[in-house]
Design a protein around this motif. Sequence first.
Motif, PDB file in Angstrom:
ATOM      1  N   TYR A   1       0.824  -1.217   0.000  1.00  0.00           N
ATOM      2  CA  TYR A   1       0.000   0.000   0.000  1.00  0.00           C
ATOM      3  C   TYR A   1       0.851   1.257   0.000  1.00  0.00           C
ATOM      4  CZ  TYR A   1      -3.661  -3.282   1.394  1.00  0.00           C
ATOM      5  OH  TYR A   1      -4.531  -4.335   1.447  1.00  0.00           O
ATOM      6  N   LEU A   2       1.930   1.250   0.770  1.00  0.00           N
ATOM      7  CA  LEU A   2       2.749   2.459   0.900  1.00  0.00           C
ATOM      8  C   LEU A   2       3.556   2.750  -0.359  1.00  0.00           C
ATOM      9  CD1 LEU A   2       3.841   1.969   4.580  1.00  0.00           C
ATOM     10  CD2 LEU A   2       2.625   3.946   3.691  1.00  0.00           C
ATOM     11  N   ASP A   3       3.637   1.794  -1.247  1.00  0.00           N
ATOM     12  CA  ASP A   3       4.311   2.051  -2.518  1.00  0.00           C
ATOM     13  C   ASP A   3       3.350   2.579  -3.571  1.00  0.00           C
ATOM     14  OD1 ASP A   3       6.645   1.217  -1.417  1.00  0.00           O
ATOM     15  OD2 ASP A   3       6.476  -0.843  -2.144  1.00  0.00           O
TER      16      ASP A   3
ATOM     17  N   ILE B   1      -7.413   6.008   0.393  1.00  0.00           N
ATOM     18  CA  ILE B   1      -7.376   7.269  -0.341  1.00  0.00           C
ATOM     19  C   ILE B   1      -5.937   7.593  -0.737  1.00  0.00           C
ATOM     20  CG2 ILE B   1      -7.991   9.715  -0.298  1.00  0.00           C
ATOM     21  CD1 ILE B   1     -10.370   7.774   0.074  1.00  0.00           C
ATOM     22  N   SER B   2      -5.037   7.494   0.230  1.00  0.00           N
ATOM     23  CA  SER B   2      -3.619   7.726  -0.063  1.00  0.00           C
ATOM     24  C   SER B   2      -2.786   7.029   1.001  1.00  0.00           C
ATOM     25  CB  SER B   2      -3.308   9.219  -0.082  1.00  0.00           C
ATOM     26  OG  SER B   2      -3.499   9.779   1.203  1.00  0.00           O
ATOM     27  N   ALA B   3      -1.590   6.658   0.643  1.00  0.00           N
ATOM     28  CA  ALA B   3      -0.659   6.059   1.597  1.00  0.00           C
ATOM     29  C   ALA B   3       0.741   6.527   1.222  1.00  0.00           C
ATOM     30  CB  ALA B   3      -0.750   4.538   1.563  1.00  0.00           C
ATOM     31  N   SER B   4       1.485   7.009   2.203  1.00  0.00           N
ATOM     32  CA  SER B   4       2.777   7.588   1.864  1.00  0.00           C
ATOM     33  C   SER B   4       3.720   7.572   3.059  1.00  0.00           C
ATOM     34  CB  SER B   4       2.585   9.035   1.393  1.00  0.00           C
ATOM     35  OG  SER B   4       2.016   9.811   2.430  1.00  0.00           O
ATOM     36  N   ILE B   5       4.985   7.841   2.781  1.00  0.00           N
ATOM     37  CA  ILE B   5       5.992   7.989   3.835  1.00  0.00           C
ATOM     38  C   ILE B   5       6.526   9.418   3.726  1.00  0.00           C
ATOM     39  CG2 ILE B   5       8.146   7.101   4.797  1.00  0.00           C
ATOM     40  CD1 ILE B   5       7.599   4.508   3.195  1.00  0.00           C
ATOM     41  N   LYS B   6       6.491  10.128   4.846  1.00  0.00           N
ATOM     42  CA  LYS B   6       6.870  11.535   4.833  1.00  0.00           C
ATOM     43  C   LYS B   6       7.933  11.788   5.897  1.00  0.00           C
ATOM     44  CE  LYS B   6       1.967  12.519   4.069  1.00  0.00           C
ATOM     45  NZ  LYS B   6       0.724  12.926   4.746  1.00  0.00           N
TER      46      LYS B   6
END
Lengths: 603, 241
Positions: free
Chosen positions: A478-480, B171-176
């Motif tokens: 998911y994080l990609d 909706i969104s998934a990220s690394i910040k």
Amino acid sequence: MYVFLQKTIHVRLGLLIAFACTFLAIGGSARAVSQNVNITITPDFKANGLWSLPADTKGVNAYGFNEKLENFGATGVTSYRFRSAANDKGPLTTTDEASTIIVPNTYTSDSGIKNLYITYDITTALTKPVALYEFWVAGGGYFFSPKVTITYPRGWKVLSVWPSATVTDQSISITYPTDTAYVSPVLVAFTPADIGSGNTIKTVGRYTLIGPVASVAKLEAAVSGMAFLDDVLATSLGIKAPEKIVVYAADLTSVDVGYEAEALAAKPNVVLYNKEFLDKQALWEVKSILAHEVAHLAEMDQRLFKGATYIAPWFKEGVAVFVENQARPYIFSNAKEQSLADLTNRTHMFGAKELKNRYDRPFDYLFEGGVGSPVYDAYTHSGVLLADFYTRLGVDGMVKLFSVLKGKDASQVNPLHDSDVLVSTLASFTKLPADEQMFPHKNSKNFEQDVIALVHPEYSGADTDALVQYIQQSVPKYLDGAVTSGASPTPITAPSLAPSPLPASSPRAVTSVAGACVLTRTLVLGARDSATGGEVSKLQTFLVKAGHLNADLVTGYFGNMTQAAVRAWQSASGIVSSGTPATTGFGAIGPKSRAALASQCGK
Amino acid sequence: MVNASERDVAGAGQNASGPANAYTDAIFLKDGYFCFWHFRMPSTLKRAGVIVLFFVVLTVPVITFGTAIQTYAFDMEYLNESKTAGILRPKYWTVTEEKYIATNGATRRLVVLKDQAEQGSRIAKYVYLISSTPSGIFDLPVPVVTRVSQKDLVNYYIDQALRSSVGARVISASIKDRNGEKVYSVEWSRLSAGKIRYRVFDEFIFHGDTTYQVHAEYSENFPVLRERITRIVQSIRFIKN
């Protein structure tokens, strides 16, 4: 909590509050000695019923009449229009508490009034394969309902009726049981003549499967491998599964049944399965949920608790979880699949350490849940209580327990009272203090050994290896950004938890009885090959040869069917024929049984 | 368990994380946040101190920065029991804090922020701050969390959440990177009881031996809540390592 509707929600208990509010809004018990209720539902439905009250019922004259025709996930409108309420003296004013609940305001029973007439109109717009008609009367829960007749549209098919009924082409005549401790709704499942495109109906053994084609295919794969369920119910609770079961895969999001439920059971033989969960679950999980819900159908059909669990859902769920867990040896295709399910908390079973940790939290009578005390854990804990009772007293104890509970009355307004009744009844058999009844073996110095029949095995290095592999390789990234889809995404279908299919390894083939004569350990319910050097399989192989166990059941797990076989063999061999594993060794393999087994095996 | 309310902000002699009347609360403006610092003060100076601090808090920012700051003038930073992290709490939101042993044996600290005006089915928004070991946050055995990357642990969490939710969508998934911390963030939505669609935020920060999870939800019937909720979610600060 849906006991009053004779439904049981698998996971979500959200309507407990709704019921409580409804009950309070409707008021307490009633004073009238008898009354007639006449319901007319037009243009397609008509229902007529005669309800009467026990003579000794006291209280306020306030009754609620709740009727609805639920067409699961339908986008069309099913409208309800209340027409009138009247008694012998004339029209009554009423309060429309909800779209489908009518409460007469001024009904006075102590002036010779015996009859009450309610008229509804319903305009149906059925667009889905199954509709569930429900009618119930609330007012203290003591209505006799001796007769109900319903007419329904031509071409429709009746899938299920409760209470027992005579069904003809267009009418249903229902006869209520005389036992009225239950609030007794009428529940009828229909399917329209046209079930809609993309849907199908398929009969597989006792199961009638309805829903989208893909969903029915998955259900078929599950129920085809569930012949064990009769034996599990017989040897764990001493009861039978319904002869016919309807499983309907539906979009439950628009149904007023707590739609976070994975599945729920409706009397007498309908399992409503949330299609979304069905789609994203592995086959073992579908079997597990079906075993749970069929256990509910069986206990409801045979009224195991009468009114004692009216609003004490933990006990009903504990029974269903207990059955679900008794079926585990036949649900999982291999040990790896089972340990992965346990480690990812997709089962209703703790490990011993988890159970001990759980004991640090209070027991949740009402399954209110929360971050620190999830409902899922509460269900699991309840299952432990029933499993503990079973390990102490066996299926005979279960049968006696339910026999006693059938005679109990319920406060029906006080969950603590009902729970107290249940706990004291359990304790009357086990002789345990209440605290240890709710937290089995809590103070034991050999806790992990004492609860071995109540928990799953602790994980091994191989188990954690499998879980690491699963997380790294099977869980979507998911994080990609692999599965995000912006502001208006399509729903995500989570992958199956089950690992790649492995060669069938269970049940194990019986290839030889050599060595089956040599047992060195005490074997009790819950024992496994892994902890006994393979002696459970040796015992089972012997029991197969002795004619007390089906060859398919050599699994390496000492479950309830093995215990039943041991008891049969012990009785037939004159070793012991009564008592419990803990008292006389009945159902367990101790020194005397081992000696007898060795003796017989050599012959 | 501690229940704090906006009264604490006013320096009424009660401290959310310490014994009543043991300290006097002084409020400083620090990096745009209102914080508690705790020190002993002669009782005769309490009232005067509070009055002065009220003046500083309520008037100086308004005079200096105008109405933009005034919008947030009632927010404060709540310090959890362990004094390791803080998060913004809007005025009129209540705080409940507890510590418990999870079924896998991990100790979990939970801080729940809710609008005190919302009860039962009327709850439209809330924020949890949970801290524990990685094993406690992700409910996995220690031998597993030690072998799986942080990113895959969060992926696993998302997957489990989607499995047990209805109508769930990412909706969104990220690394910040935020304030020097790596933040694993996912925004998703789900249907809940009452047929309400909730927007859900989960943020994970692996801070030393402790993993922090901020979990927040608000009803999509009230899109205006988004700004406030995201501000709370992103406000986590670490007081000490």
